[in-house]
Design a protein around this motif. Structure first.
Motif, PDB file in Angstrom:
ATOM      1  N   LEU A  65       0.828  -1.209   0.000  1.00  0.00           N
ATOM      2  CA  LEU A  65       0.000   0.000   0.000  1.00  0.00           C
ATOM      3  C   LEU A  65       0.861   1.258   0.000  1.00  0.00           C
ATOM      4  CD1 LEU A  65      -2.938   1.189   0.274  1.00  0.00           C
ATOM      5  CD2 LEU A  65      -2.494   1.242   2.746  1.00  0.00           C
ATOM      6  N   ARG A  66       1.974   1.209   0.719  1.00  0.00           N
ATOM      7  CA  ARG A  66       2.819   2.404   0.842  1.00  0.00           C
ATOM      8  C   ARG A  66       3.549   2.756  -0.442  1.00  0.00           C
ATOM      9  NH1 ARG A  66       4.888  -0.152   6.298  1.00  0.00           N
ATOM     10  NH2 ARG A  66       3.129   0.409   7.658  1.00  0.00           N
ATOM     11  N   VAL A  67       3.575   1.864  -1.400  1.00  0.00           N
ATOM     12  CA  VAL A  67       4.162   2.202  -2.696  1.00  0.00           C
ATOM     13  C   VAL A  67       3.380   3.349  -3.322  1.00  0.00           C
ATOM     14  CG1 VAL A  67       4.626   1.370  -5.021  1.00  0.00           C
ATOM     15  CG2 VAL A  67       5.087  -0.109  -3.051  1.00  0.00           C
ATOM     16  N   ASP A  68       2.053   3.268  -3.265  1.00  0.00           N
ATOM     17  CA  ASP A  68       1.201   4.314  -3.824  1.00  0.00           C
ATOM     18  C   ASP A  68       0.814   5.386  -2.810  1.00  0.00           C
ATOM     19  OD1 ASP A  68       1.095   3.148  -6.394  1.00  0.00           O
ATOM     20  OD2 ASP A  68      -0.502   1.789  -5.750  1.00  0.00           O
ATOM     21  N   HIS A  69       0.873   5.029  -1.522  1.00  0.00           N
ATOM     22  CA  HIS A  69       0.448   5.963  -0.467  1.00  0.00           C
ATOM     23  C   HIS A  69       1.514   5.978   0.630  1.00  0.00           C
ATOM     24  CE1 HIS A  69      -3.530   6.072  -2.375  1.00  0.00           C
ATOM     25  NE2 HIS A  69      -3.472   4.753  -2.428  1.00  0.00           N
ATOM     26  N   PRO A  70       2.630   6.631   0.403  1.00  0.00           N
ATOM     27  CA  PRO A  70       3.743   6.562   1.357  1.00  0.00           C
ATOM     28  C   PRO A  70       3.440   7.135   2.738  1.00  0.00           C
ATOM     29  CG  PRO A  70       4.173   8.171  -0.375  1.00  0.00           C
ATOM     30  CD  PRO A  70       2.977   7.403  -0.806  1.00  0.00           C
ATOM     31  N   GLY A  71       2.399   7.947   2.838  1.00  0.00           N
ATOM     32  CA  GLY A  71       2.050   8.493   4.143  1.00  0.00           C
ATOM     33  C   GLY A  71       1.218   7.571   5.006  1.00  0.00           C
ATOM     34  N   ALA A  72       0.825   6.432   4.462  1.00  0.00           N
ATOM     35  CA  ALA A  72      -0.024   5.494   5.205  1.00  0.00           C
ATOM     36  C   ALA A  72       0.844   4.607   6.091  1.00  0.00           C
ATOM     37  CB  ALA A  72      -0.856   4.653   4.238  1.00  0.00           C
ATOM     38  N   ARG A  73       1.359   5.183   7.156  1.00  0.00           N
ATOM     39  CA  ARG A  73       2.381   4.514   7.964  1.00  0.00           C
ATOM     40  C   ARG A  73       1.838   3.781   9.194  1.00  0.00           C
ATOM     41  NH1 ARG A  73       6.366   3.907   4.839  1.00  0.00           N
ATOM     42  NH2 ARG A  73       7.523   3.254   6.696  1.00  0.00           N
ATOM     43  N   LEU A  74       0.591   4.048   9.580  1.00  0.00           N
ATOM     44  CA  LEU A  74       0.086   3.459  10.819  1.00  0.00           C
ATOM     45  C   LEU A  74      -0.435   2.046  10.589  1.00  0.00           C
ATOM     46  CD1 LEU A  74      -1.882   6.428  12.461  1.00  0.00           C
ATOM     47  CD2 LEU A  74       0.572   5.907  12.523  1.00  0.00           C
ATOM     48  N   LEU A  75      -0.204   1.193  11.588  1.00  0.00           N
ATOM     49  CA  LEU A  75      -0.744  -0.167  11.592  1.00  0.00           C
ATOM     50  C   LEU A  75      -1.438  -0.393  12.933  1.00  0.00           C
ATOM     51  CD1 LEU A  75       1.919  -2.605  10.068  1.00  0.00           C
ATOM     52  CD2 LEU A  75      -0.223  -1.831   9.049  1.00  0.00           C
ATOM     53  N   SER A  76      -2.746  -0.509  12.900  1.00  0.00           N
ATOM     54  CA  SER A  76      -3.520  -0.789  14.102  1.00  0.00           C
ATOM     55  C   SER A  76      -3.801  -2.282  14.139  1.00  0.00           C
ATOM     56  CB  SER A  76      -4.829   0.005  14.071  1.00  0.00           C
ATOM     57  OG  SER A  76      -5.685  -0.392  15.124  1.00  0.00           O
ATOM     58  N   ALA A  77      -3.158  -2.973  15.072  1.00  0.00           N
ATOM     59  CA  ALA A  77      -3.279  -4.432  15.126  1.00  0.00           C
ATOM     60  C   ALA A  77      -2.931  -4.898  16.533  1.00  0.00           C
ATOM     61  CB  ALA A  77      -2.338  -5.088  14.119  1.00  0.00           C
ATOM     62  N   GLY A  78      -3.573  -5.971  16.940  1.00  0.00           N
ATOM     63  CA  GLY A  78      -3.247  -6.536  18.238  1.00  0.00           C
ATOM     64  C   GLY A  78      -4.181  -6.038  19.321  1.00  0.00           C
ATOM     65  N   MET A  79      -4.630  -6.999  20.138  1.00  0.00           N
ATOM     66  CA  MET A  79      -5.504  -6.690  21.271  1.00  0.00           C
ATOM     67  C   MET A  79      -4.903  -7.353  22.512  1.00  0.00           C
ATOM     68  SD  MET A  79      -9.249  -6.848  19.377  1.00  0.00           S
ATOM     69  CE  MET A  79      -9.060  -8.513  18.739  1.00  0.00           C
ATOM     70  N   SER A  80      -5.699  -7.475  23.543  1.00  0.00           N
ATOM     71  CA  SER A  80      -5.166  -7.968  24.813  1.00  0.00           C
ATOM     72  C   SER A  80      -4.447  -9.301  24.671  1.00  0.00           C
ATOM     73  CB  SER A  80      -6.297  -8.106  25.841  1.00  0.00           C
ATOM     74  OG  SER A  80      -6.798  -6.850  26.215  1.00  0.00           O
ATOM     75  N   GLY A  81      -4.990 -10.215  23.846  1.00  0.00           N
ATOM     76  CA  GLY A  81      -4.426 -11.552  23.771  1.00  0.00           C
ATOM     77  C   GLY A  81      -3.303 -11.745  22.793  1.00  0.00           C
ATOM     78  N   ASP A  82      -3.090 -10.794  21.872  1.00  0.00           N
ATOM     79  CA  ASP A  82      -2.095 -11.030  20.823  1.00  0.00           C
ATOM     80  C   ASP A  82      -1.250  -9.797  20.499  1.00  0.00           C
ATOM     81  OD1 ASP A  82      -3.938  -9.462  19.450  1.00  0.00           O
ATOM     82  OD2 ASP A  82      -4.661 -11.079  18.165  1.00  0.00           O
ATOM     83  N   LEU A  83      -1.149  -8.873  21.439  1.00  0.00           N
ATOM     84  CA  LEU A  83      -0.428  -7.635  21.131  1.00  0.00           C
ATOM     85  C   LEU A  83       1.051  -7.874  20.860  1.00  0.00           C
ATOM     86  CD1 LEU A  83       1.333  -6.429  23.813  1.00  0.00           C
ATOM     87  CD2 LEU A  83      -0.978  -6.064  24.654  1.00  0.00           C
ATOM     88  N   GLU A  84       1.649  -8.892  21.480  1.00  0.00           N
ATOM     89  CA  GLU A  84       3.076  -9.154  21.247  1.00  0.00           C
ATOM     90  C   GLU A  84       3.335  -9.516  19.784  1.00  0.00           C
ATOM     91  OE1 GLU A  84       2.526  -9.737  25.672  1.00  0.00           O
ATOM     92  OE2 GLU A  84       1.418 -10.355  23.877  1.00  0.00           O
ATOM     93  N   ALA A  85       2.500 -10.383  19.236  1.00  0.00           N
ATOM     94  CA  ALA A  85       2.663 -10.776  17.836  1.00  0.00           C
ATOM     95  C   ALA A  85       2.473  -9.576  16.921  1.00  0.00           C
ATOM     96  CB  ALA A  85       1.680 -11.885  17.478  1.00  0.00           C
TER      97      ALA A  85
END
Length: 249
Positions: free
Chosen positions: A206-226
């Protein structure tokens, strides 16, 4: 736990939240350091859905500024109550969003994590144009497993409404919106590592066409480490921080 009157806060609630916050921050720090990242590169969002505004105010007093909600019916009045309590917080809308709620959500949300269609992007853009004096930051929700029956935009799809490239382009083409990155939830039956590796792969493309799209929202209480291991910049933490709602009085 001793019963207290309805609406009251147990005397030890602040201590409970402080303990949960310390544990969660330690988990985030360990996970980040394990992969050579700074803990400061990971933002913790306290997902306060079903928890009272009093908990948000207590968390704000403990230094937490980022709060997440997933239902506008609960979030909108809670945001008003928290503002009236004098807390300066940033609201993240993290749940599935109906287009008819766009006007309400743009009134309080600083970041919407769950845009998964061109039509929803258009509704948010229209509402943001009318209701805000600055662009609304949004994330495209990725369907990790490509199941069109569940929420999320579809990577590699030609679908005019749900294709990820089409949704990203629709957001990027609106002055009232800012494409900030991607969000995902690990599907049931998937190992978190597999899900977040997929998210990281799609984000890189995605960042190839939209280099400003840097945020990744992922992970909750049970899997935040991964999630942190695969580059999450935002983790959405509820029960690990606030406890199981059914046990609170």
């Amino acid at each position: 736990m001793t019963d207290v009157p309805a609406g009251a806060v147990p005397l030890d609630r602040r201590a409970q939240l402080a303990a949960g916050l310390a544990r969660t921050r330690e988990r985030i720090a360990r996970a980040a350091e394990a992969v050579g990242r700074s803990p400061d590169a990971v933002t913790m969002i306290a997902v306060t859905k079903t928890y009272p505004a009093s908990d948000v105010l207590l968390l704000a007093g403990l230094g937490v500024r980022e709060m997440g909600e997933n239902r506008d019916q609960e979030a909108a009045p809670k945001a008003v109550e928290v503002a009236a309590g004098g807390a300066d917080v940033r609201w993240h809308f993290v749940g599935q969003l109906q287009r008819n709620k766009a006007r309400s959500v743009v009134g309080y949300a600083d970041l919407v994590h769950s845009v998964d269609s061109v039509r929803l992007a258009g509704a948010l853009a229209g509402a943001a144009t009318r209701e805000r004096d600055r662009p609304l930051s949004v994330l495209v929700q990725l369907s990790v497993d490509g199941d069109a029956d569940r929420g999320g935009a579809l990577a590699g799809s030609a679908d005019a409404d749900r294709g990820l490239d089409q949704v990203a382009a629709a957001i990027a083409g609106q002055d009232a919106l800012r494409l900030a990155g991607l969000m995902a939830v690990a599907p049931l039956g998937w190992e978190p590592e597999r899900a977040f590796a997929r998210l990281a792969e799609v984000a890189q493309r995605l960042r190839v066409d939209h280099p400003g799209a840097r945020l990744l929202s992922a992970g909750m209480s049970g899997d935040l480490e991964a999630a942190i291991a695969y580059g999450a910049t935002h983790v959405r933490v509820g029960s690990a921080l606030l406890g199981m709602r059914s046990t609170l009085r």
